[in-house]
Motif scaffolding. Structure first.
Motif, PDB file in Angstrom:
ATOM      1  N   PRO A 104       0.829  -1.201   0.000  1.00 17.04           N
ATOM      2  CA  PRO A 104       0.000   0.000   0.000  1.00 17.04           C
ATOM      3  C   PRO A 104       0.862   1.248   0.000  1.00 17.04           C
ATOM      4  O   PRO A 104       2.017   1.226   0.392  1.00 17.04           O
ATOM      5  N   SER A 105       0.286   2.352  -0.430  1.00 16.01           N
ATOM      6  CA  SER A 105       1.033   3.599  -0.446  1.00 16.01           C
ATOM      7  C   SER A 105       1.252   4.092   0.971  1.00 16.01           C
ATOM      8  O   SER A 105       0.484   3.811   1.880  1.00 16.01           O
ATOM      9  N   THR A 106       2.324   4.852   1.160  1.00 15.87           N
ATOM     10  CA  THR A 106       2.662   5.328   2.493  1.00 15.87           C
ATOM     11  C   THR A 106       1.651   6.345   2.998  1.00 15.87           C
ATOM     12  O   THR A 106       1.335   6.401   4.160  1.00 15.87           O
ATOM     13  N   GLY A 107       1.108   7.171   2.110  1.00 12.99           N
ATOM     14  CA  GLY A 107       0.142   8.179   2.526  1.00 12.99           C
ATOM     15  C   GLY A 107       0.837   9.411   3.071  1.00 12.99           C
ATOM     16  O   GLY A 107       2.052   9.487   3.158  1.00 12.99           O
ATOM     17  N   LEU A 140       9.569  -2.982  16.130  1.00  9.41           N
ATOM     18  CA  LEU A 140      10.945  -3.462  16.049  1.00  9.41           C
ATOM     19  C   LEU A 140      11.054  -4.755  15.240  1.00  9.41           C
ATOM     20  O   LEU A 140      12.034  -4.958  14.515  1.00  9.41           O
ATOM     21  N   LEU A 141      10.063  -5.630  15.349  1.00  9.32           N
ATOM     22  CA  LEU A 141      10.077  -6.839  14.514  1.00  9.32           C
ATOM     23  C   LEU A 141       9.999  -6.477  13.046  1.00  9.32           C
ATOM     24  O   LEU A 141      10.687  -7.056  12.200  1.00  9.32           O
ATOM     25  N   ASP A 142       9.165  -5.493  12.724  1.00  7.43           N
ATOM     26  CA  ASP A 142       9.045  -5.070  11.329  1.00  7.43           C
ATOM     27  C   ASP A 142      10.334  -4.417  10.835  1.00  7.43           C
ATOM     28  O   ASP A 142      10.673  -4.514   9.657  1.00  7.43           O
ATOM     29  N   SER A 188       7.187   1.103   9.476  1.00  3.43           N
ATOM     30  CA  SER A 188       6.998   0.177  10.594  1.00  3.43           C
ATOM     31  C   SER A 188       5.939   0.674  11.568  1.00  3.43           C
ATOM     32  O   SER A 188       5.222  -0.126  12.166  1.00  3.43           O
ATOM     33  N   LEU A 189       5.825   1.977  11.722  1.00  3.47           N
ATOM     34  CA  LEU A 189       4.754   2.521  12.551  1.00  3.47           C
ATOM     35  C   LEU A 189       3.398   2.179  11.956  1.00  3.47           C
ATOM     36  O   LEU A 189       2.454   1.838  12.674  1.00  3.47           O
ATOM     37  N   GLN A 190       3.298   2.250  10.636  1.00  6.92           N
ATOM     38  CA  GLN A 190       2.042   1.883   9.973  1.00  6.92           C
ATOM     39  C   GLN A 190       1.725   0.411  10.180  1.00  6.92           C
ATOM     40  O   GLN A 190       0.563   0.033  10.342  1.00  6.92           O
ATOM     41  N   THR A 191       2.754  -0.442  10.167  1.00  9.99           N
ATOM     42  CA  THR A 191       2.545  -1.870  10.404  1.00  9.99           C
ATOM     43  C   THR A 191       1.879  -2.103  11.752  1.00  9.99           C
ATOM     44  O   THR A 191       1.051  -2.998  11.912  1.00  9.99           O
ATOM     45  N   ALA A 192       2.230  -1.264  12.721  1.00 14.33           N
ATOM     46  CA  ALA A 192       1.666  -1.390  14.068  1.00 14.33           C
ATOM     47  C   ALA A 192       0.367  -0.605  14.234  1.00 14.33           C
ATOM     48  O   ALA A 192      -0.075  -0.364  15.358  1.00 14.33           O
ATOM     49  N   ASP A 193      -0.226  -0.190  13.099  1.00 13.43           N
ATOM     50  CA  ASP A 193      -1.481   0.568  13.126  1.00 13.43           C
ATOM     51  C   ASP A 193      -1.339   1.918  13.809  1.00 13.43           C
ATOM     52  O   ASP A 193      -2.286   2.431  14.414  1.00 13.43           O
TER      53      ASP A 193
END
Length: 204
Positions: A104-107, A140-142, A188-193
């Protein structure tokens, strides 16, 4: 696992976490094919959310030998054929345009574009560590740290979660060099919602 396959999984962590449900068919197929051990299956299934289960699977797969990537693609064939097709395109060198169809796009992050490719300072990492809550392990995992790395951060700083997070962020920065950019942190912040705009003041 081939470094190219490892990079494909890393680059697609966010969309895989959003689109993939790893319970049942995916995990069981990988166990059946001796790609995952019984204890790894139990560890993955013990995670409290599907996103964390997917993250844990993606952190385990690169260490599971040369068959892990092809086995993962086969596991996707029945229920997630569109994901499998896009990963195959990237494997065959389909190019950045193909990989973008899965990612997905970063936005809009609210952070000036000229800062996105800069390497965050230790002061910025400390500010970020002070604001991250229970999502810090996902972040951190991401970023590429292993569960063992996270355990070391917790063991070295048992009295302060902020210090645990900062230690992990510093470990990431030191290991990635010039690839450790603000842009990568935002992904990575996006990965964590977490919406990156929530952390705009950290980087500006």
């Amino acid at each position: 696992m081939d470094p190219k396959h490892r990079e494909i999984l890393r680059a697609n962590t966010l969309p895989l976490c959003e689109q993939l449900i790893v319970d049942d068919t995916v995990i069981q197929f990988l166990y059946q094919e001796d790609i995952l051990t019984e204890s790894q299956v139990e560890e993955i299934q013990s995670q409290p959310s599907n996103k964390l289960k997917t993250l844990r699977l993606l952190s385990v797969l690169p260490s599971r030998g040369p068959r892990a990537f092809s086995g993962f693609l086969t596991a996707l064939q029945r229920d997630f054929p569109w994901i499998r097709d896009q990963l195959l395109l990237q494997q065959s060198g389909g190019g950045e345009q193909d990989s973008a169809t899965l990612s997905p796009s970063t936005g809009q992050s609210g952070i000036p574009e000229h800062l996105l490719n800069t390497i965050p300072s230790y002061q910025q990492l400390n500010r970020l560590a002070s604001r991250l809550g229970s999502e810090w392990e996902i972040v951190l995992l991401d970023l590429g740290l292993s569960p063992r790395d996270l355990y070391r951060c917790r063991a070295d700083h048992p009295l302060s979660v902020q210090s645990q997070v900062l230690a992990g962020l510093v470990m990431w920065k030191q290991s990635q060099g010039r690839s450790a950019t603000v842009q990568r942190l935002l992904q990575s912040l996006q990965t964590a919602d977490i919406h990156p705009s929530d952390f705009e003041q950290v980087f500006t």
